[in-house]
Design a protein around this motif. Structure first.
Motif, PDB file in Angstrom:
ATOM      1  N   ALA A  77       0.926  -1.195  -0.068  1.00  0.00           N
ATOM      2  CA  ALA A  77       0.011  -0.014  -0.021  1.00  0.00           C
ATOM      3  C   ALA A  77       0.916   1.246  -0.097  1.00  0.00           C
ATOM      4  O   ALA A  77       2.002   1.073   0.364  1.00  0.00           O
ATOM      5  CB  ALA A  77      -0.936  -0.141   1.301  1.00  0.00           C
ATOM      6  N   ILE A  79       2.198   3.774   2.039  1.00  0.00           N
ATOM      7  CA  ILE A  79       2.498   3.902   3.262  1.00  0.00           C
ATOM      8  C   ILE A  79       2.095   5.589   3.512  1.00  0.00           C
ATOM      9  O   ILE A  79       1.747   5.713   4.648  1.00  0.00           O
ATOM     10  CB  ILE A  79       4.018   3.608   3.662  1.00  0.00           C
ATOM     11  CG1 ILE A  79       4.095   2.191   3.335  1.00  0.00           C
ATOM     12  CG2 ILE A  79       4.187   3.843   5.207  1.00  0.00           C
ATOM     13  CD1 ILE A  79       5.625   1.546   3.815  1.00  0.00           C
ATOM     14  N   GLY A  98       3.310  -6.668   1.670  1.00  0.00           N
ATOM     15  CA  GLY A  98       1.961  -6.020   2.067  1.00  0.00           C
ATOM     16  C   GLY A  98       0.908  -6.168   1.202  1.00  0.00           C
ATOM     17  O   GLY A  98       0.456  -7.239   0.686  1.00  0.00           O
ATOM     18  N   GLU A 100       3.585  -5.850   7.340  1.00  0.00           N
ATOM     19  CA  GLU A 100       2.577  -4.631   7.884  1.00  0.00           C
ATOM     20  C   GLU A 100       3.016  -4.871   9.328  1.00  0.00           C
ATOM     21  O   GLU A 100       3.300  -3.458   9.946  1.00  0.00           O
ATOM     22  CB  GLU A 100       1.520  -5.003   7.853  1.00  0.00           C
ATOM     23  CG  GLU A 100       0.917  -4.668   6.478  1.00  0.00           C
ATOM     24  CD  GLU A 100       0.955  -5.770   5.621  1.00  0.00           C
ATOM     25  OE1 GLU A 100       1.574  -6.891   5.708  1.00  0.00           O
ATOM     26  OE2 GLU A 100       0.307  -5.657   4.299  1.00  0.00           O
ATOM     27  N   HIS A 103      10.873 -11.380   4.637  1.00  0.00           N
ATOM     28  CA  HIS A 103      10.554 -11.678   3.170  1.00  0.00           C
ATOM     29  C   HIS A 103      11.007 -13.305   2.735  1.00  0.00           C
ATOM     30  O   HIS A 103      11.943 -13.756   3.103  1.00  0.00           O
ATOM     31  CB  HIS A 103      11.452 -10.933   2.266  1.00  0.00           C
ATOM     32  CG  HIS A 103      11.045  -9.130   2.362  1.00  0.00           C
ATOM     33  ND1 HIS A 103      11.880  -8.378   1.851  1.00  0.00           N
ATOM     34  CD2 HIS A 103      10.433  -8.668   3.306  1.00  0.00           C
ATOM     35  CE1 HIS A 103      11.454  -7.215   2.180  1.00  0.00           C
ATOM     36  NE2 HIS A 103      10.562  -7.248   3.179  1.00  0.00           N
ATOM     37  N   PHE A 124      10.342   4.382   9.266  1.00  0.00           N
ATOM     38  CA  PHE A 124      10.543   3.825   8.078  1.00  0.00           C
ATOM     39  C   PHE A 124      11.117   4.857   7.090  1.00  0.00           C
ATOM     40  O   PHE A 124      11.975   4.715   6.438  1.00  0.00           O
ATOM     41  CB  PHE A 124       9.368   3.018   7.570  1.00  0.00           C
ATOM     42  CG  PHE A 124       9.336   2.667   6.054  1.00  0.00           C
ATOM     43  CD1 PHE A 124       9.639   1.445   5.702  1.00  0.00           C
ATOM     44  CD2 PHE A 124       8.855   3.601   4.918  1.00  0.00           C
ATOM     45  CE1 PHE A 124       9.979   0.947   4.416  1.00  0.00           C
ATOM     46  CE2 PHE A 124       9.173   3.026   3.616  1.00  0.00           C
ATOM     47  CZ  PHE A 124       9.430   1.942   3.389  1.00  0.00           C
ATOM     48  N   PHE A 125      10.414   5.899   7.222  1.00  0.00           N
ATOM     49  CA  PHE A 125      10.882   6.974   6.358  1.00  0.00           C
ATOM     50  C   PHE A 125      11.964   7.810   6.589  1.00  0.00           C
ATOM     51  O   PHE A 125      12.863   8.063   5.871  1.00  0.00           O
ATOM     52  CB  PHE A 125       9.703   8.226   5.984  1.00  0.00           C
ATOM     53  CG  PHE A 125       8.692   7.460   5.055  1.00  0.00           C
ATOM     54  CD1 PHE A 125       8.885   7.069   3.674  1.00  0.00           C
ATOM     55  CD2 PHE A 125       7.206   7.392   5.616  1.00  0.00           C
ATOM     56  CE1 PHE A 125       7.999   6.681   3.068  1.00  0.00           C
ATOM     57  CE2 PHE A 125       6.425   6.735   4.681  1.00  0.00           C
ATOM     58  CZ  PHE A 125       6.578   6.606   3.590  1.00  0.00           C
ATOM     59  N   ARG A 159      25.494   1.293   2.445  1.00  0.00           N
ATOM     60  CA  ARG A 159      24.242   0.743   1.932  1.00  0.00           C
ATOM     61  C   ARG A 159      24.768  -0.764   1.408  1.00  0.00           C
ATOM     62  O   ARG A 159      23.991  -1.646   1.606  1.00  0.00           O
ATOM     63  CB  ARG A 159      23.644   1.627   0.792  1.00  0.00           C
ATOM     64  CG  ARG A 159      22.285   1.007   0.303  1.00  0.00           C
ATOM     65  CD  ARG A 159      21.824   2.113  -0.972  1.00  0.00           C
ATOM     66  NE  ARG A 159      20.725   1.582  -1.403  1.00  0.00           N
ATOM     67  CZ  ARG A 159      19.485   1.769  -1.182  1.00  0.00           C
ATOM     68  NH1 ARG A 159      19.032   2.202   0.061  1.00  0.00           N
ATOM     69  NH2 ARG A 159      18.558   1.006  -1.872  1.00  0.00           N
TER      70      ARG A 159
HETATM   71  N1  COA Z   1       4.777   3.192  -0.218  1.00  0.00           N
HETATM   72  C1  COA Z   1       5.133   4.248  -0.154  1.00  0.00           C
HETATM   73  N2  COA Z   1       6.596   4.618  -0.671  1.00  0.00           N
HETATM   74  C2  COA Z   1       7.556   3.428  -0.631  1.00  0.00           C
HETATM   75  C3  COA Z   1       6.717   2.302  -0.372  1.00  0.00           C
HETATM   76  C4  COA Z   1       5.436   2.192  -0.178  1.00  0.00           C
HETATM   77  N3  COA Z   1       4.881   1.110   0.128  1.00  0.00           N
HETATM   78  N4  COA Z   1       7.658   1.082  -0.295  1.00  0.00           N
HETATM   79  C5  COA Z   1       8.884   2.066  -0.520  1.00  0.00           C
HETATM   80  N5  COA Z   1       8.739   3.440  -0.909  1.00  0.00           N
HETATM   81  C6  COA Z   1       9.602   4.344  -1.267  1.00  0.00           C
HETATM   82  C7  COA Z   1      10.667   4.741  -0.132  1.00  0.00           C
HETATM   83  O1  COA Z   1      10.247   5.483   0.695  1.00  0.00           O
HETATM   84  C8  COA Z   1      11.609   5.246  -1.042  1.00  0.00           C
HETATM   85  O2  COA Z   1      11.134   6.501  -1.250  1.00  0.00           O
HETATM   86  P1  COA Z   1      12.548   7.751  -1.531  1.00  0.00           P
HETATM   87  O3  COA Z   1      13.359   7.154  -2.819  1.00  0.00           O
HETATM   88  O4  COA Z   1      11.724   8.871  -1.770  1.00  0.00           O
HETATM   89  O5  COA Z   1      13.632   7.675  -0.207  1.00  0.00           O
HETATM   90  C9  COA Z   1      11.622   4.486  -2.455  1.00  0.00           C
HETATM   91  O6  COA Z   1      10.222   4.102  -2.365  1.00  0.00           O
HETATM   92  C10 COA Z   1      12.432   3.464  -2.625  1.00  0.00           C
HETATM   93  O7  COA Z   1      12.538   2.541  -1.383  1.00  0.00           O
HETATM   94  P2  COA Z   1      13.730   1.666  -0.927  1.00  0.00           P
HETATM   95  O8  COA Z   1      13.489   1.067   0.526  1.00  0.00           O
HETATM   96  O9  COA Z   1      14.874   2.576  -0.888  1.00  0.00           O
HETATM   97  O10 COA Z   1      13.878   0.722  -2.051  1.00  0.00           O
HETATM   98  P3  COA Z   1      14.785  -0.669  -1.899  1.00  0.00           P
HETATM   99  O11 COA Z   1      14.828  -1.138  -3.427  1.00  0.00           O
HETATM  100  O12 COA Z   1      15.667  -0.961  -1.131  1.00  0.00           O
HETATM  101  O13 COA Z   1      13.349  -1.623  -1.416  1.00  0.00           O
HETATM  102  C11 COA Z   1      11.181  -2.330  -1.079  1.00  0.00           C
HETATM  103  C12 COA Z   1      12.101  -1.702  -1.829  1.00  0.00           C
HETATM  104  C13 COA Z   1       9.864  -2.336  -1.589  1.00  0.00           C
HETATM  105  C14 COA Z   1      11.587  -3.824  -0.695  1.00  0.00           C
HETATM  106  C15 COA Z   1      11.184  -1.284   0.371  1.00  0.00           C
HETATM  107  O14 COA Z   1      10.976  -0.189   0.008  1.00  0.00           O
HETATM  108  C16 COA Z   1      10.187  -1.961   1.235  1.00  0.00           C
HETATM  109  O15 COA Z   1      10.411  -2.775   2.089  1.00  0.00           O
HETATM  110  N6  COA Z   1       8.867  -1.197   1.488  1.00  0.00           N
HETATM  111  C17 COA Z   1       8.002  -1.433   2.244  1.00  0.00           C
HETATM  112  C18 COA Z   1       7.184  -2.606   1.964  1.00  0.00           C
HETATM  113  C19 COA Z   1       5.847  -2.467   3.040  1.00  0.00           C
HETATM  114  O16 COA Z   1       6.182  -2.573   4.096  1.00  0.00           O
HETATM  115  N7  COA Z   1       4.633  -2.814   2.454  1.00  0.00           N
HETATM  116  C20 COA Z   1       3.824  -2.924   3.217  1.00  0.00           C
HETATM  117  C21 COA Z   1       2.983  -1.874   3.192  1.00  0.00           C
HETATM  118  S1  COA Z   1       1.564  -1.786   4.241  1.00  0.00           S
END
Ligand code: COA
Length: 710
Positions: free
Chosen positions: A71, A73, A109, A133, A166, A283-284, A472
């Motif tokens: 979703a 976030i 998620g 989540e 994951h 997270f952010f 990183r």
């Molecule tokens: N909603 C909004 N923004 C999101 C997002 C989400 N679900 N998931 C990632 N983003 C954003 C990050 O804030 C980041 O933004 P930025 O570039 O402005 O900093 C960008 O996407 C890239 O995310 P990042 O985590 O740096 O990339 P990654 O390639 O290392 O990992 C994911 C990608 C998807 C594995 C990781 O972002 C993640 O775990 N996201 C959350 C997943 C989650 O909890 N989902 C359930 C939501 S209920």
């Protein structure tokens, strides 16, 4: 005159008719999150599938290397507009036509919940699947708590949802989350072939709501009870893990639709909880921390070969962290016996993992084959980045940097792992101060995620960018810090530890302090931490600082009395606590209480009572106030950087966001008024930070400073 046509932004969901299959591509960088536009696009595609008689099936894929990262976030806590993911999922699942998801990269998620509503799932080799989540203080709110157990069984579903971990492609197939491992790296190609195969075979629709992995037997009930007990013991203060167990339990006793209603109610409770706000902030914040001014000004240098100077506990653990990241490591020590000890220290970490079954002997051999050791600095001539982890003494550091300056190739990054020394002074002794930087790891360096990137005045922007890229690669959370004694973390720690010492001398027992801080959500109290890391370290620091300590500063000697007895904590069997027979959990020690009492008498203090609430207030006020000073002086770029340091390096409860975020939730006016009250007894220690005063006067909070772009 001709006007350029406006550039039409591409829709976040594309549909293409491929014969009898509707190919639906979610394309919203960076991670195809399910924001309003995507939800609208998916609802439209669902409608198209239902109404176009030429279509027999739908294939859903994501563009840009991920299926769907969840979703959006950013929408949580704000008014959300339909269509909702759960309704889209229900419609897809109920579709009389076949629905298939082909997953590349992240399906997390809401992304996984979407895939779970498809009738078949194909995963590519790089798929990362999960319901994380819980890490955001939430539970899966689009049917995940009801569909997942029906697909993989209650015990597996509980483990996945409560850990948030994951799952890779092979495991996904093995546990029944996915049906097929696809070949190649193109989800549309592999997915379309799979759909055609299913259609040719007349494969039946398979709505997950009718899957039968929930057995409703004693074993399932036992898994629920065990999960509930484990969460009570491990996460007593968290809300969402407990609600996840409640939601999963419904799969044993209630029909699917009733379970969905319960899931919605529990989800809303999570959304309304302050923990959800704290966890999403965290997270952010950890992603924002990487956004430093130098990232836009310099391009990171390539790092493949890493040098480490010093093979003690810290140097060896840094070598492990670099080896784990796939880098080649050269360890340099001053003589052969020290080198052998250093190499053995690295080997010990892996041998421990092998003996616990967490790594194979072959893996260990492969990792160790990238490690070499020398007693001659010349071996570092090829290194792209060298990290000095030698004895914490300015003369020693300067001697090491003189050698590095002599042998390292031009353009090599020269880093020190000092925890408090002046890196500007170290840099100035070299002919290349632009290449010198601090990389402050936290023990144990291969486990703790925090990395303070300490930026001296003359460091090049590309060197800072390299340090962040290196962090990183090591899967660290890197935070930019300026040069001062203790940088961000240890500087603030030294202040709130003093607040704790004052409370001990004034009447709180060390055990009351630890209890109160654990009650706030820390895994350990400060005195337990001191016993774990070794009381000799703090003692040495205090002796070092003695000559320059402000005579007006109140100094509590209890910790010195304990250290003088050789009671350094766990490693010596006693410290603030007793550790009979090597026990890891300490027992309160009456002799320590007697020492405390004696010190109070010596200082002429009559002990008074402290409530847990007062201990918490003083401890946090000291932390927040020094955090404000660190931001005020530019040592930390923003309050969020302080928060990330404390969550990842000092055990601050993540669900509270970090000390600065927590201060905002309490109200800065309240924090200031506490400090002013405490200052009546000790105005020298309790001195409000200029930043705190300014923000309170302006009616602003710390978060208002986080928005400042870099
Ligand atoms: N909603 C909004 N923004 C999101 C997002 C989400 N679900 N998931 C990632 N983003 C954003 C990050 O804030 C980041 O933004 P930025 O570039 O402005 O900093 C960008 O996407 C890239 O995310 P990042 O985590 O740096 O990339 P990654 O390639 O290392 O990992 C994911 C990608 C998807 C594995 C990781 O972002 C993640 O775990 N996201 C959350 C997943 C989650 O909890 N989902 C359930 C939501 S209920």
């Amino acid at each position: 005159m001709t006007l350029a046509a406006p550039v039409a932004s591409s829709p976040p969901v594309r549909t293409e008719v491929r014969g009898r299959v509707l190919l639906v591509t979610i394309d919203l960088p960076p991670v195809n999150a399910l924001g309003l536009g995507v939800r609208q696009g998916l609802a439209g595609a669902t409608e198209q599938l239902a109404t176009d008689p030429s279509l027999a099936a739908m294939l859903i894929v994501g563009a840009g290397g991920n299926f769907v990262g969840g979703a959006d976030i950013r929408e949580f806590g704000k008014p959300r507009q339909p269509p909702f993911v759960r309704d889209i999922c229900n419609r897809l699942e109920a579709s009389p036509k076949l629905v298939v998801a082909a997953i590349q990269g992240a399906a997390l998620g809401g992304g996984l919940e979407l895939a779970l509503s498809a009738h078949y799932r194909l995963v590519l080799e790089d798929a990362r699947i999960g319901l994380p989540e819980v890490l955001l203080g939430l539970l899966p709110g689009s049917g995940g708590t009801q569909r997942m157990p029906r697909l993989v069984g209650v015990p597996v579903a509980l483990e996945l949802m409560l850990s948030g971990r994951h799952v890779g492609a092979h495991e996904a197939v093995q546990i029944g989350l996915a049906d097929r491992l696809g070949e190649g790296m193109d989800a549309s190609t592999a997915g379309l072939a799979y759909v055609e195969e299913l259609l040719d075979a007349n494969a039946p629709r398979r709505p997950s709501r009718y899957a039968t992995a929930v057995r409703c037997d004693a074993q399932d009930q036992a898994a629920i009870s065990a999960a509930r007990d484990a969460q009570r013991a491990r996460n007593p203060l968290l809300l969402s893990p407990h609600l996840i167990v409640d939601a999963v339990e419904a799969t044993l006793h209630q029909p699917f639709d009733a379970g969905m209603v319960l899931e919605q109610q529990l989800f809303q409770q999570c959304i309304d909880s302050p923990q959800r706000r704290g966890l999403i902030y965290a997270f952010f914040a950890e992603r924002q921390a990487a956004k430093v001014p130098e990232a836009n000004q310099g391009v990171a240098r390539a790092v493949n070969e890493v040098g480490v100077v010093g093979g003690g506990t810290m140097g060896a653990a840094i070598a492990v962290a670099a080896l784990n990241a796939g880098l080649r490591v050269t360890l340099v020590e001053r003589d052969e016996p020290s080198l052998q000890r250093g190499l053995a220290n690295v080997g010990k970490v892996y041998t421990g993992l092998v003996s616990k079954g967490r790594m194979t002997q072959a893996d260990q051999n492969a990792l160790m084959s990238r490690l070499s050791g020398f007693v001659d600095y010349a071996a570092l001539g090829f290194a792209d980045l060298v990290i000095e982890a030698a004895f914490e003494d300015m003369a020693v550091k300067k001697a090491v940097f003189a050698e590095l300056d002599r042998v390292c190739k031009p353009g090599a990054v020269l880093a020190t792992n000092t925890s408090y020394l002046d890196i500007d002074e170290i840099a100035a002794t070299t002919s290349r101060p632009q290449d010198v930087i601090g990389l402050h790891f936290f023990a144990p360096a291969h486990i703790m995620r925090l990395l303070e990137v300490v930026v001296p005045r003359r460091a090049g922007a590309d060197v800072v960018a390299t340090a962040f890229a290196f962090g990183r690669a090591l899967k660290k959370v890197a935070v930019r810090a300026g040069v001062c004694d203790g940088f961000i973390g240890n500087r603030i720690l030294s202040v709130y530890r003093r607040a704790a010492d004052y409370m001990i001398e004034d009447g709180a027992s060390p055990y009351e302090i630890d209890d109160a801080i654990r009650g706030f959500g820390y895994p350990m109290g400060p005195l337990q931490v001191s016993d774990l890391s070794g009381g000799d370290i703090g003692w040495a620091t205090r002796k070092r600082q003695a000559a320059t300590r402000d005579p007006r500063q109140r100094y509590v000697q209890v910790a010195d009395r304990i250290a003088e007895r050789g009671w350094f904590g766990q490693k010596t069997g006693r410290g603030w606590y007793l550790y009979p027979k090597g026990a890891r959990a300490g027992e309160p020690d009456p002799e320590v209480l007697a020492i405390v009492q004696k010190e109070r008498s010596r200082a002429g203090i009559v002990a008074r009572d402290f409530t847990a609430g007062e201990i918490e207030r003083r401890y946090l006020a000291a932390m927040v106030n020094e955090g404000a000073n660190v931001v005020h002086e530019g040592i930390a770029l923003r309050p969020l950087d302080v928060d990330v340091v404390f969550v990842h390096g000092f055990g601050f409860p993540r669900f509270r966001g970090g000390p600065m975020f927590y201060a905002d939730t309490v109200g800065l006016g309240q924090i200031l008024s506490d400090i002013e009250t405490f200052a009546k007894d000790d105005p020298h220690f309790w001195h409000p930070s200029p930043l705190l005063l300014r923000l309170v006067a302006q009616g602003r909070d710390f978060s208002s400073l986080n928005a400042a772009s870099v």
